[in-house]
Design an enzyme around this catalytic site. Structure first.
Site, PDB file in Angstrom:
ATOM      1  N   GLU A  60      23.044   2.476  47.162  1.00 15.72           N
ATOM      2  CA  GLU A  60      23.246   1.124  47.699  1.00 15.72           C
ATOM      3  C   GLU A  60      22.151   0.769  48.700  1.00 15.72           C
ATOM      4  O   GLU A  60      21.819  -0.394  48.884  1.00 15.72           O
ATOM      5  CB  GLU A  60      24.626   1.023  48.365  1.00 15.72           C
ATOM      6  CG  GLU A  60      24.795   1.995  49.545  1.00 15.72           C
ATOM      7  CD  GLU A  60      26.179   1.955  50.209  1.00 15.72           C
ATOM      8  OE1 GLU A  60      27.028   1.139  49.805  1.00 15.72           O
ATOM      9  OE2 GLU A  60      26.400   2.756  51.127  1.00 15.72           O
ATOM     10  N   ASP A 115      28.278  11.390  52.839  1.00 13.31           N
ATOM     11  CA  ASP A 115      26.833  11.115  52.818  1.00 13.31           C
ATOM     12  C   ASP A 115      25.983  12.372  52.938  1.00 13.31           C
ATOM     13  O   ASP A 115      24.796  12.343  52.643  1.00 13.31           O
ATOM     14  CB  ASP A 115      26.469  10.161  53.957  1.00 13.31           C
ATOM     15  CG  ASP A 115      27.074   8.786  53.755  1.00 13.31           C
ATOM     16  OD1 ASP A 115      27.229   8.392  52.589  1.00 13.31           O
ATOM     17  OD2 ASP A 115      27.397   8.111  54.746  1.00 13.31           O
ATOM     18  N   ARG A 134      34.946   8.309  47.450  1.00 13.99           N
ATOM     19  CA  ARG A 134      35.355   9.055  48.634  1.00 13.99           C
ATOM     20  C   ARG A 134      36.871   9.288  48.680  1.00 13.99           C
ATOM     21  O   ARG A 134      37.360   9.924  49.616  1.00 13.99           O
ATOM     22  CB  ARG A 134      34.901   8.332  49.908  1.00 13.99           C
ATOM     23  CG  ARG A 134      35.630   7.037  50.172  1.00 13.99           C
ATOM     24  CD  ARG A 134      35.065   6.308  51.358  1.00 13.99           C
ATOM     25  NE  ARG A 134      35.934   5.208  51.731  1.00 13.99           N
ATOM     26  CZ  ARG A 134      35.570   4.182  52.493  1.00 13.99           C
ATOM     27  NH1 ARG A 134      34.335   4.112  52.956  1.00 13.99           N
ATOM     28  NH2 ARG A 134      36.419   3.238  52.796  1.00 13.99           N
ATOM     29  N   LEU A 169      36.156   4.584  45.466  1.00 18.10           N
ATOM     30  CA  LEU A 169      36.704   5.650  44.618  1.00 18.10           C
ATOM     31  C   LEU A 169      35.958   6.965  44.833  1.00 18.10           C
ATOM     32  O   LEU A 169      36.535   8.041  44.737  1.00 18.10           O
ATOM     33  CB  LEU A 169      36.640   5.270  43.136  1.00 18.10           C
ATOM     34  CG  LEU A 169      37.743   4.333  42.625  1.00 18.10           C
ATOM     35  CD1 LEU A 169      37.717   2.997  43.319  1.00 18.10           C
ATOM     36  CD2 LEU A 169      37.669   4.170  41.134  1.00 18.10           C
ATOM     37  N   THR A 228      31.558  14.048  55.972  1.00 19.43           N
ATOM     38  CA  THR A 228      30.987  12.788  55.478  1.00 19.43           C
ATOM     39  C   THR A 228      30.540  12.980  54.044  1.00 19.43           C
ATOM     40  O   THR A 228      29.938  13.997  53.704  1.00 19.43           O
ATOM     41  CB  THR A 228      29.794  12.266  56.309  1.00 19.43           C
ATOM     42  OG1 THR A 228      29.120  11.259  55.538  1.00 19.43           O
ATOM     43  CG2 THR A 228      28.775  13.341  56.635  1.00 19.43           C
TER      44      THR A 228
END
Lengths: 408, 408
Positions: free
Chosen positions: A242, A141, A298, A296, A139
């Site tokens: 975000e 993240d 990822r 973009l 991930t």
């Protein structure tokens, strides 16, 4: 031994590197192994949408090309298994395993996919199945617990930091005041936004402000920080997650209420930078622009981190060794041994420790003002973006592996 | 001989390559030459904000690093000279030339900068000054007349096409209908959007639809094209110029009326893809997302085209030879000799033929349905994105030239 592999969740540039590692591990073990891939994650197992990977990847060249192909060669899904083992999905999945004589099932994914691994290994125990179920993390993240970091994160971190540096060069050319707000992915964990700090060097101090979802976003503080900075600097660059929220836990982004949620109930956030852009425009009346890095960050293989891709492949091949040792119900993980030189061990952790948990940026790695990260955080991040993969190009573009089986 | 160089207009990844070519040309001519740079374009000449480039770039290493540094080492401006030579700007500029004993002035920029070159060379003629004024083209828009293409365009074209390919890999992983709308820069000329067609290969047919500003955008046709495509394809990818207009010439984008205009009166367009996103959402009720490539398409050095950077440098060094031959009032230009093998000549054209004109995509290179480009267009574009520069990295990021003189 027969192997089945699937991929799930959002794409990264490193998830196919893990797949290449698993396939290589399977092929090395014995020539008689069968290696299958399920298309579109666990849905492919449920629907028996299964392809033979063995014959496809006997050439080393195509495995290398797979390693440097972004997103997911086997496709993805957002399918959540029922919590009750009474659900007929479990029976269907293990019938497919039986039909293909599968001994080991590898699932490459993030938090939600580890939930699937956890449930399947629990069910295997319940029905006394010998099928080994192993999770391989990915991930951008970096929000999985029990691993130093996640494959895919390093490449995304390299993309966002080098992009901020490019944006700085693009911004500083004009002799006027400006504010540039760059929106980075990250719903609850600010790791990727924190990585923009790596863009700083001997001449570039930007991003000047960094806002993560871990601390409440205060509009007044934000505007006064910009005003203060503008007294000594013409062009201000702000990096913002975000997922930033106000003190009441409400997202700052424009449109979270009206958009769809995915299969795991996660809201799609968009337009956070746009909201800040109009705040600054109204309050300070200077040139303001917002940039959403979008998918973009990822998917840009040309800006991937070699360290990240190599580790992703290593996690994949080690997962095979782990399965052959009889281990099940685990997630492969990275344990950092040292920062300089950067060394890691590949270890396993019980997948039940990982599923449905989220690792956010520690509060002590965020500055007291809540608008930057500490040196300790930067030292943690820096090794992950090192090195550049040597891609093969054809006609001016990266030569990726054919994914026509995903294109209906 | 003494030389003065300045840069103007919007940045590209190749404009410093041209600067490196000019500096190299000046340094090669004689060791006694003085080479100066004006900071922030013609404003730097007006304000005498001038730096010595000679001592800074005697090392070959730093010239090479300049070639691979995005945006503009000398900064930029959006300053329009008055049409009347009575304006005291002209007198100030030529007094600066005199003070620094400048023999040649090189201005690297787009349409608007060529307007400046045209006016200055006209004024020089009027006052019988010997200062040679030479324009060196740059713009990602590729909209200058009298040159086969412009430096900066090839790199931007490589960025947008490889990004569309990455987005295709990112998109095709899900087994559901989706529409992805990618917004590309280009106010009146669709060259860069046309270049997204280069993303197509043996397995990837996207972008499925390409909309340029050269032909009126018909909403009904757009929606019915998507509906038609969806009968045989799950995931549709659309490339759209920010500057598309309806049949009455009104921009489709959301916010052109409310935003500022630059010094040359150009409206800032934004949100075209967002407008189309909500059109598709309303009409077709499927998963839709919009992606604005924003400034990344003009600043991503890691995805630059080697052909583009090498040509940009060659235009710069040839400009010096041209000036030394006594030529003035010209723009350096590229004349293509053949496509395969791709060969070009560097030539000069009268700058008066270029200033304030715009070269758009020929209508015969757009398909009759107005939603794609022809093979002839693709053949023209393909040579421009070939080759990858070998960047130097430091700590995981490209090592660019220090621009602290631009950072107040």
């Amino acid at each position: 031994m027969n192997f089945l592999i699937a991929q799930s969740g959002g794409p990264t540039t490193a998830i196919n590197a893990s797949l290449s590692g698993v396939i290589q591990g399977c092929l090395e073990h014995s020539k008689d192994n069968k290696v299958y891939g399920a298309i579109n994650g666990i849905e492919g197992v449920l629907n028996k949408n299964i392809i033979d990977l063995h014959s496809k990847f006997t050439e080393e060249k195509s495995l290398e090309q797979l390693k440097y192909t972004p997103a997911m060669f086997l496709g993805s899904c957002r399918y959540k298994l029922d919590t009750s083992y009474e659900s007929k999905d479990y029976d269907t999945i293990f019938k497919t395993f039986e039909e293909y004589s599968i001994d080991c099932f590898f699932y490459i994914g993030g938090n939600d996919s580890m939930d699937t691994v956890n449930k399947l290994s629990g069910y295997a125990k319940e029905i006394q199945s010998d099928v080994r179920i192993i999770g391989i993390p990915k991930t951008i993240d970096n929000d999985l617990v029990a691993t130093d970091h996640t494959p895919g994160f390093g490449s995304a971190a390299k993309f966002v930091s080098s992009t901020i540096l490019d944006i700085a060069h693009d911004t500083y050319i004009y002799n006027c005041n400006s504010v540039t707000i760059v929106e980075i992915m990250g719903r609850n964990a600010g790791w990727l936004t924190a990585a923009t700090a790596l863009a700083r060097n001997s001449y570039n101090g930007s991003p000047d402000l960094i806002y993560l979802p871990e601390v409440p976003f205060e509009t007044y503080q934000f505007l006064s920080s910009i005003k203060e900075l503008m007294k000594r600097k013409k062009n201000i660059i702000v990096a913002v997650s975000e997922g930033i929220k106000d003190a009441n836990g409400n997202y700052i982004c424009a449109s979270q209420t009206s958009t769809a949620r995915d299969g795991f109930g996660h809201a799609k956030l968009t337009g956070t930078a746009k909201v800040l852009e109009s705040m600054v425009q109204t309050a300070l009346n200077c040139k303001v622009r917002s940039i959403e890095l979008n998918v973009l960050q990822r998917s840009s293989m040309q800006v991937a981190s070699k360290t990240d891709l190599d580790e992703a492949a290593l996690l994949g091949s080690t997962a095979v060794t782990t399965a052959l040792e009889g281990t099940t119900g685990v997630m492969m993980a990275v344990k950092r041994q040292s920062n300089a030189p950067y060394t890691v061990d590949i270890v396993t952790v019980p997948v039940s420790d990982v599923a449905n948990k989220e690792k956010t940026v520690p509060l002590e790695w965020i500055t007291p003002a809540g608008n930057d990260v500490t040196d300790e955080c930067i030292n943690y991040l820096k090794p992950l973006i090192q090195g550049e993969p040597q891609l093969i190009y054809e006609d001016g573009l990266p030569s990726y592996l054919d994914i026509s089986h995903l294109i209906a």
